[in-house]
Write a protein that holds these residues in place. Structure first.
Motif, mmCIF file in Angstrom:
data_model
loop_
_atom_site.group_PDB
_atom_site.id
_atom_site.type_symbol
_atom_site.label_atom_id
_atom_site.label_comp_id
_atom_site.label_asym_id
_atom_site.label_seq_id
_atom_site.Cartn_x
_atom_site.Cartn_y
_atom_site.Cartn_z
ATOM 1 N N ILE A 178 0.854 -1.196 0.000
ATOM 2 C CA ILE A 178 0.000 0.000 0.000
ATOM 3 C C ILE A 178 0.886 1.240 0.000
ATOM 4 C CG2 ILE A 178 -1.698 1.314 1.333
ATOM 5 C CD1 ILE A 178 -2.721 -1.230 2.498
ATOM 6 N N ARG A 179 0.528 2.204 -0.853
ATOM 7 C CA ARG A 179 1.257 3.471 -0.872
ATOM 8 C C ARG A 179 0.644 4.379 0.194
ATOM 9 N NH1 ARG A 179 0.445 8.191 -3.121
ATOM 10 N NH2 ARG A 179 -1.568 7.483 -3.903
ATOM 11 N N ILE A 180 1.472 4.869 1.104
ATOM 12 C CA ILE A 180 0.964 5.730 2.176
ATOM 13 C C ILE A 180 1.098 7.180 1.704
ATOM 14 C CG2 ILE A 180 1.128 6.269 4.651
ATOM 15 C CD1 ILE A 180 1.082 3.285 4.473
ATOM 16 N N ALA A 181 -0.015 7.802 1.346
ATOM 17 C CA ALA A 181 0.048 9.157 0.775
ATOM 18 C C ALA A 181 0.584 10.151 1.796
ATOM 19 C CB ALA A 181 -1.339 9.584 0.295
ATOM 20 N N GLY A 236 -4.562 9.763 1.704
ATOM 21 C CA GLY A 236 -4.156 10.569 2.870
ATOM 22 C C GLY A 236 -5.341 11.121 3.639
ATOM 23 N N ASN A 237 -6.488 10.422 3.584
ATOM 24 C CA ASN A 237 -7.699 10.883 4.274
ATOM 25 C C ASN A 237 -7.796 10.222 5.657
ATOM 26 O OD1 ASN A 237 -10.209 11.606 5.161
ATOM 27 N ND2 ASN A 237 -11.235 11.220 3.187
ATOM 28 N N HIS A 238 -7.181 10.861 6.646
ATOM 29 C CA HIS A 238 -7.079 10.231 7.963
ATOM 30 C C HIS A 238 -8.398 10.239 8.727
ATOM 31 C CE1 HIS A 238 -2.473 11.138 7.732
ATOM 32 N NE2 HIS A 238 -2.871 10.233 6.876
ATOM 33 N N GLU A 239 -9.239 11.245 8.474
ATOM 34 C CA GLU A 239 -10.557 11.264 9.145
ATOM 35 C C GLU A 239 -11.368 10.042 8.713
ATOM 36 O OE1 GLU A 239 -9.181 14.063 7.986
ATOM 37 O OE2 GLU A 239 -8.897 15.019 9.955
ATOM 38 N N ALA A 240 -11.371 9.782 7.410
ATOM 39 C CA ALA A 240 -12.126 8.623 6.904
ATOM 40 C C ALA A 240 -11.533 7.325 7.470
ATOM 41 C CB ALA A 240 -12.086 8.597 5.380
ATOM 42 N N LEU A 241 -10.219 7.283 7.540
ATOM 43 C CA LEU A 241 -9.546 6.089 8.062
ATOM 44 C C LEU A 241 -9.966 5.822 9.510
ATOM 45 C CD1 LEU A 241 -7.406 4.041 7.148
ATOM 46 C CD2 LEU A 241 -5.661 5.543 8.127
ATOM 47 N N GLY A 242 -10.010 6.887 10.310
ATOM 48 C CA GLY A 242 -10.402 6.761 11.717
ATOM 49 C C GLY A 242 -11.832 6.246 11.854
ATOM 50 N N ALA A 306 -3.387 6.406 31.619
ATOM 51 C CA ALA A 306 -4.287 6.718 32.732
ATOM 52 C C ALA A 306 -5.454 5.727 32.781
ATOM 53 C CB ALA A 306 -4.800 8.154 32.600
ATOM 54 N N ALA A 307 -5.843 5.213 31.607
ATOM 55 C CA ALA A 307 -6.965 4.253 31.559
ATOM 56 C C ALA A 307 -6.507 2.825 31.876
ATOM 57 C CB ALA A 307 -7.626 4.312 30.180
ATOM 58 N N GLY A 308 -5.215 2.661 32.187
ATOM 59 C CA GLY A 308 -4.756 1.348 32.651
ATOM 60 C C GLY A 308 -3.954 0.535 31.656
ATOM 61 N N ALA A 309 -3.533 1.129 30.535
ATOM 62 C CA ALA A 309 -2.741 0.359 29.568
ATOM 63 C C ALA A 309 -1.448 -0.126 30.226
ATOM 64 C CB ALA A 309 -2.415 1.216 28.349
ATOM 65 N N ALA A 310 -1.105 -1.379 29.940
ATOM 66 C CA ALA A 310 0.111 -1.955 30.536
ATOM 67 C C ALA A 310 1.359 -1.487 29.789
ATOM 68 C CB ALA A 310 0.014 -3.476 30.505
ATOM 69 N N GLY A 311 1.182 -1.058 28.560
ATOM 70 C CA GLY A 311 2.325 -0.573 27.779
ATOM 71 C C GLY A 311 1.785 0.172 26.577
ATOM 72 N N VAL A 312 2.488 1.203 26.140
ATOM 73 C CA VAL A 312 2.021 1.967 24.972
ATOM 74 C C VAL A 312 3.206 2.155 24.013
ATOM 75 C CG1 VAL A 312 1.008 4.130 24.148
ATOM 76 C CG2 VAL A 312 0.292 3.197 26.356
ATOM 77 N N ILE A 313 2.949 1.925 22.734
ATOM 78 C CA ILE A 313 3.965 2.124 21.691
ATOM 79 C C ILE A 313 3.393 3.123 20.694
ATOM 80 C CG2 ILE A 313 5.194 1.015 19.765
ATOM 81 C CD1 ILE A 313 4.765 -1.665 21.295
ATOM 82 N N ILE A 314 4.202 4.080 20.275
ATOM 83 C CA ILE A 314 3.773 4.971 19.199
ATOM 84 C C ILE A 314 4.604 4.610 17.961
ATOM 85 C CG2 ILE A 314 3.650 7.367 18.386
ATOM 86 C CD1 ILE A 314 3.341 8.212 21.333
ATOM 87 N N THR A 315 3.934 4.384 16.855
ATOM 88 C CA THR A 315 4.660 4.055 15.634
ATOM 89 C C THR A 315 4.176 4.929 14.489
ATOM 90 O OG1 THR A 315 5.433 2.235 14.218
ATOM 91 C CG2 THR A 315 3.130 2.150 14.865
ATOM 92 N N LYS A 316 5.098 5.369 13.640
ATOM 93 C CA LYS A 316 4.709 6.168 12.476
ATOM 94 C C LYS A 316 4.569 5.230 11.285
ATOM 95 C CE LYS A 316 5.964 10.578 12.072
ATOM 96 N NZ LYS A 316 4.636 11.186 12.197
ATOM 97 N N VAL A 317 3.427 5.300 10.617
ATOM 98 C CA VAL A 317 3.209 4.455 9.453
ATOM 99 C C VAL A 317 3.572 5.270 8.214
ATOM 100 C CG1 VAL A 317 1.517 3.117 8.158
ATOM 101 C CG2 VAL A 317 1.370 3.209 10.652
#
Ligand code: PMV
Length: 319
Positions: A178-181, A236-242, A306-317
């Motif tokens: 997939i091409r990420i615009a 590149g339509n992130h609103e639609a993706l969400g 704060a909601a109790g996640a045991a671990g959080v990762i941020i990744t850029k696609v």
């Protein structure tokens, strides 16, 4: 005559997140997955020239494995990855070696730890034996090992992890990238609870058997979300993706693979402004993914912690 001292050799493979289509992909619907390079599985090989040919010692601290391959059953996935590679290369008595497997990918958390470990091992062993395998063969061998983790894998994990690229995946079809615009941030949060994919896949199969017509329709709707999501990513339509992520999560709830923990994290991400959020992977535990608007990932991370996640990762696609 002295020994030639061969250096240690290592190979690694990333984790992955399924963006759309988990479970439905097992039934032939398209799915989308991306590599997650913030976590990694690694296979390190050290030659053991003093040991007899064919002797292979394996250690994997995360799973408390410390054994000779000859003592491991056919069902052991690490041994299976090694055996599959050696058999595939048709090498009858490979030189003795030690294999150490490490991974920062949470086990049974929906981030592809099993497939990443297999891919790293297949690459390391084939390189050590002088025949580094091309991606198509690495992926095919890893797929065989995936069958040990659960009987009917779609093949999406070994594919996205081997090729290390965003994929639009349909079972038994050639890989489509997939091409990420426009790059986007995904926030991945762990419930801290792990459920083997084998269990959720079997439960979904029971549901489907109870009412094939109904559940085929659910799978088909999920497949349509994957197709629409691919277009959104390519535009590149992130609103639609969400929005599509939110809709996909709702249908995963219908498949009974969400859980109170997962739903809680999904809602926490949405409340703090995520463009969309859903569970990712087998479900019932494991991880959620949230799509962050530009510059908002850290805020979503804090809310998830704060909601109790045991671990959080941020990744850029990105492409
Ligand atoms: O839980 P994971 O990361 O192994 O993802 C599994 C995805 C499923 O669609 C549920 C199963 C499969 O084989 O595709």
């Amino acid at each position: 005559m002295g020994f030639v001292r061969m250096p240690a050799l290592s190979a690694s493979a990333p984790g992955k997140a399924i963006l759309f289509g988990e479970h439905a992909v097992v039934y032939g619907q398209p799915a989308i997955a991306v590599p997650v390079t913030e976590v990694v599985a690694k296979a390190i090989i050290t030659p053991a020239p003093a040991a007899p040919a064919g002797s292979i010692h394996i250690t994997a601290p995360q799973t408390n494995l410390d054994a000779n391959i000859a003592d491991l059953p056919a069902s052991d996935p690490i041994a299976a990855a090694v055996r599959g590679t050696i058999a595939g290369l048709k090498i009858p008595a490979p030189p003795a070696f030690k294999l150490r497997v490490t991974s920062t990918i949470p086990v049974a958390g929906g981030l592809g730890s099993g497939a990443a470990v297999s891919v790293a091992i297949i690459r390391a062993v084939s390189s050590f034996l002088g025949h580094p395998l091309p991606d198509a063969q690495v992926s095919a061998l890893a797929f065989e090992v995936e069958k040990l983790h659960h009987g009917t894998p779609s093949g999406i994990d070994n594919t996205v992890i081997t090729y290390n690229q965003a994929v639009f995946y349909i079972k038994d079809k050639p890989i489509q990238t997939i091409r990420i615009a426009s790059p986007f941030d995904l926030v991945i949060a762990d419930t801290g609870r792990s459920t083997p994919t084998k269990e959720t896949v079997a439960d979904v199969r029971r549901l489907w058997e109870s009412d094939p017509e109904l559940y085929d329709a659910v799978f088909e709707s999920i497949g349509k979300f994957s197709t629409a999501a691919r277009a959104a990513i390519e535009q590149g339509n992130h609103e639609a993706l969400g929005s599509l992520m939110n809709e996909n999560h709702q249908l995963l709830q219908k498949l009974a693979v969400s859980s109170p923990d997962l739903d809680k994290l999904v809602l926490a991400a949405r409340e703090v402004g995520a463009l969309g959020a859903k569970l990712s992977g087998g479900g019932r535990g494991g991880n959620i993914i949230a799509l962050a608007a530009a510059g908002r990932a850290q805020q979503i991370r804090s809310a998830l912690e704060a909601a109790g996640a045991a671990g959080v990762i941020i990744t850029k696609v990105h492409s």
